[in-house]
Enzyme design. Sequence first.
Site, mmCIF file in Angstrom:
data_model
loop_
_atom_site.group_PDB
_atom_site.id
_atom_site.type_symbol
_atom_site.label_atom_id
_atom_site.label_comp_id
_atom_site.label_asym_id
_atom_site.label_seq_id
_atom_site.Cartn_x
_atom_site.Cartn_y
_atom_site.Cartn_z
ATOM 1 N N PRO A 1 0.788 -1.230 0.000
ATOM 2 C CA PRO A 1 0.000 0.000 0.000
ATOM 3 C C PRO A 1 0.823 1.284 0.000
ATOM 4 O O PRO A 1 1.866 1.363 0.640
ATOM 5 C CB PRO A 1 -0.823 -0.106 1.296
ATOM 6 C CG PRO A 1 -0.140 -1.126 2.124
ATOM 7 C CD PRO A 1 0.522 -2.069 1.164
ATOM 8 N N ASN A 2 0.318 2.225 -0.759
ATOM 9 C CA ASN A 2 0.856 3.590 -0.855
ATOM 10 C C ASN A 2 2.148 3.697 -1.661
ATOM 11 O O ASN A 2 2.629 4.808 -1.882
ATOM 12 C CB ASN A 2 1.055 4.215 0.546
ATOM 13 C CG ASN A 2 -0.237 4.294 1.313
ATOM 14 O OD1 ASN A 2 -1.207 4.858 0.808
ATOM 15 N ND2 ASN A 2 -0.291 3.717 2.498
ATOM 16 N N ARG B 1 4.158 11.061 -1.951
ATOM 17 C CA ARG B 1 4.147 10.847 -0.500
ATOM 18 C C ARG B 1 5.527 11.122 0.107
ATOM 19 O O ARG B 1 6.550 10.733 -0.457
ATOM 20 C CB ARG B 1 3.714 9.403 -0.171
ATOM 21 C CG ARG B 1 4.748 8.371 -0.536
ATOM 22 C CD ARG B 1 4.324 6.952 -0.256
ATOM 23 N NE ARG B 1 4.153 6.647 1.134
ATOM 24 C CZ ARG B 1 4.378 5.436 1.676
ATOM 25 N NH1 ARG B 1 4.777 4.423 0.911
ATOM 26 N NH2 ARG B 1 4.191 5.228 2.943
ATOM 27 N N TYR C 1 10.971 9.043 0.907
ATOM 28 C CA TYR C 1 10.934 8.093 -0.209
ATOM 29 C C TYR C 1 11.471 8.656 -1.532
ATOM 30 O O TYR C 1 11.534 7.927 -2.513
ATOM 31 C CB TYR C 1 9.500 7.582 -0.397
ATOM 32 C CG TYR C 1 8.951 6.899 0.837
ATOM 33 C CD1 TYR C 1 9.520 5.705 1.289
ATOM 34 C CD2 TYR C 1 7.901 7.449 1.572
ATOM 35 C CE1 TYR C 1 9.041 5.081 2.429
ATOM 36 C CE2 TYR C 1 7.413 6.823 2.716
ATOM 37 C CZ TYR C 1 7.991 5.648 3.137
ATOM 38 O OH TYR C 1 7.521 5.022 4.264
ATOM 39 N N ASN D 1 8.023 -5.782 -1.136
ATOM 40 C CA ASN D 1 8.007 -4.654 -0.218
ATOM 41 C C ASN D 1 6.556 -4.533 0.237
ATOM 42 O O ASN D 1 5.736 -3.925 -0.454
ATOM 43 C CB ASN D 1 8.465 -3.370 -0.911
ATOM 44 C CG ASN D 1 8.457 -2.191 0.047
ATOM 45 O OD1 ASN D 1 7.945 -2.287 1.163
ATOM 46 N ND2 ASN D 1 9.012 -1.076 -0.386
ATOM 47 N N ALA E 1 3.333 -0.845 4.584
ATOM 48 C CA ALA E 1 2.828 -0.838 5.971
ATOM 49 C C ALA E 1 2.409 -2.229 6.447
ATOM 50 O O ALA E 1 2.472 -2.522 7.652
ATOM 51 C CB ALA E 1 1.665 0.134 6.096
ATOM 52 N N HIS F 1 4.503 -4.575 8.879
ATOM 53 C CA HIS F 1 4.508 -4.491 10.337
ATOM 54 C C HIS F 1 3.230 -5.027 10.982
ATOM 55 O O HIS F 1 3.102 -4.982 12.206
ATOM 56 C CB HIS F 1 4.727 -3.028 10.759
ATOM 57 C CG HIS F 1 5.736 -2.316 9.902
ATOM 58 N ND1 HIS F 1 7.053 -2.699 9.841
ATOM 59 C CD2 HIS F 1 5.617 -1.270 9.026
ATOM 60 C CE1 HIS F 1 7.710 -1.902 8.988
ATOM 61 N NE2 HIS F 1 6.855 -1.039 8.482
ATOM 62 N N ASP G 1 2.088 -15.748 6.204
ATOM 63 C CA ASP G 1 1.608 -17.113 5.994
ATOM 64 C C ASP G 1 1.537 -17.473 4.512
ATOM 65 O O ASP G 1 1.818 -18.618 4.131
ATOM 66 C CB ASP G 1 0.235 -17.310 6.642
ATOM 67 C CG ASP G 1 0.317 -17.438 8.161
ATOM 68 O OD1 ASP G 1 1.442 -17.541 8.690
ATOM 69 O OD2 ASP G 1 -0.744 -17.428 8.813
ATOM 70 N N GLU H 1 12.988 -9.564 1.006
ATOM 71 C CA GLU H 1 12.301 -8.362 1.498
ATOM 72 C C GLU H 1 13.066 -7.100 1.087
ATOM 73 O O GLU H 1 14.299 -7.068 1.194
ATOM 74 C CB GLU H 1 12.231 -8.436 3.029
ATOM 75 C CG GLU H 1 11.588 -7.233 3.693
ATOM 76 C CD GLU H 1 11.598 -7.355 5.221
ATOM 77 O OE1 GLU H 1 12.432 -8.114 5.779
ATOM 78 O OE2 GLU H 1 10.773 -6.659 5.848
ATOM 79 N N HIS I 1 12.880 -2.698 1.468
ATOM 80 C CA HIS I 1 12.277 -1.431 1.907
ATOM 81 C C HIS I 1 13.102 -0.285 1.360
ATOM 82 O O HIS I 1 14.342 -0.323 1.433
ATOM 83 C CB HIS I 1 12.209 -1.335 3.432
ATOM 84 C CG HIS I 1 11.312 -2.365 4.025
ATOM 85 N ND1 HIS I 1 9.946 -2.289 3.918
ATOM 86 C CD2 HIS I 1 11.581 -3.526 4.649
ATOM 87 C CE1 HIS I 1 9.413 -3.358 4.478
ATOM 88 N NE2 HIS I 1 10.385 -4.134 4.924
ATOM 89 N N SER J 1 13.151 2.819 2.511
ATOM 90 C CA SER J 1 13.719 3.581 3.633
ATOM 91 C C SER J 1 14.339 2.613 4.646
ATOM 92 O O SER J 1 14.069 1.409 4.612
ATOM 93 C CB SER J 1 12.615 4.403 4.307
ATOM 94 O OG SER J 1 11.670 3.543 4.922
ATOM 95 N N ARG K 1 13.721 4.342 11.920
ATOM 96 C CA ARG K 1 12.525 5.183 12.004
ATOM 97 C C ARG K 1 11.751 4.845 13.293
ATOM 98 O O ARG K 1 12.369 4.526 14.300
ATOM 99 C CB ARG K 1 11.679 4.996 10.730
ATOM 100 C CG ARG K 1 12.447 5.442 9.465
ATOM 101 C CD ARG K 1 11.656 5.190 8.201
ATOM 102 N NE ARG K 1 10.387 5.949 8.195
ATOM 103 C CZ ARG K 1 9.406 5.748 7.315
ATOM 104 N NH1 ARG K 1 9.563 4.827 6.353
ATOM 105 N NH2 ARG K 1 8.298 6.462 7.368
ATOM 106 N N ARG L 1 8.183 0.168 13.178
ATOM 107 C CA ARG L 1 8.639 -0.278 11.846
ATOM 108 C C ARG L 1 9.755 -1.315 11.929
ATOM 109 O O ARG L 1 10.194 -1.856 10.923
ATOM 110 C CB ARG L 1 9.103 0.920 11.004
ATOM 111 C CG ARG L 1 7.980 1.858 10.646
ATOM 112 C CD ARG L 1 8.402 2.928 9.664
ATOM 113 N NE ARG L 1 7.506 4.067 9.744
ATOM 114 C CZ ARG L 1 6.361 4.190 9.054
ATOM 115 N NH1 ARG L 1 5.998 3.267 8.209
ATOM 116 N NH2 ARG L 1 5.596 5.254 9.215
HETATM 117 C C1 DQA Z 1 8.343 1.000 3.411
HETATM 118 C C2 DQA Z 1 8.508 1.193 4.917
HETATM 119 C C3 DQA Z 1 7.188 0.968 5.634
HETATM 120 O O1 DQA Z 1 7.364 1.131 7.036
HETATM 121 C C4 DQA Z 1 6.159 1.961 5.149
HETATM 122 O O2 DQA Z 1 4.912 1.690 5.763
HETATM 123 C C5 DQA Z 1 6.031 2.011 3.672
HETATM 124 C C6 DQA Z 1 7.226 1.875 2.843
HETATM 125 C C7 DQA Z 1 9.626 1.337 2.643
HETATM 126 O O3 DQA Z 1 9.742 0.907 1.493
HETATM 127 O O4 DQA Z 1 10.502 2.038 3.157
HETATM 128 O O5 DQA Z 1 4.951 2.232 3.143
HETATM 129 O O6 DQA Z 1 8.046 -0.364 3.165
#
Ligand code: DQA
Length: 144
Positions: free
Chosen positions: A9-10, A17, A22, A74, A77, A80, A87, A98, A100, A102, A107, A111
Amino acid sequence: MKLLVVNGPNLNMLGIREKHIYGDRDYDALCRYIREEAAKLGCEVELFQSNHEGAIVDRIQQAYFDGTEGIVINPAAYTHTSVAILDALKAVQLPAVEVHLSDVNAREEFRRLSYAGMACRAHFIGLGFEGYGRAMAWLVQAKG
Ligand code: DQA
């Protein structure tokens, strides 16, 4: 090698954002970067982004049946919070890495916990777009 890159998401809001965290490149730029790196590695890549936890679970499950050989994820959110994504990764038993953008460890405290990360074999954190390239290269190398 056939790879699936999943973004949560996002991440479709990249470039809009929290640019100080980011960066100012958008999601299309991320997709272009991933496709270019995959081509260099000689991989076939499918990109998937969703703001919905269940859709991400569905796509991971589908990977079991569609010949996917490795997953870069990735979960944003949902990293977490989502035991369902953890699963799903465990269910399909495909090698997963994995990513990320950031540095989640530098942070807020919440997170630092990554459920999906518990099913991942490697982690590229805080490297921006490059983390996706490194993750795909890791999967190619692991396949041997
Ligand atoms: C993120 C880090 C997450 O904590 C955050 O909720 C994101 C982006 C990252 O790519 O740094 O949406 O996954």
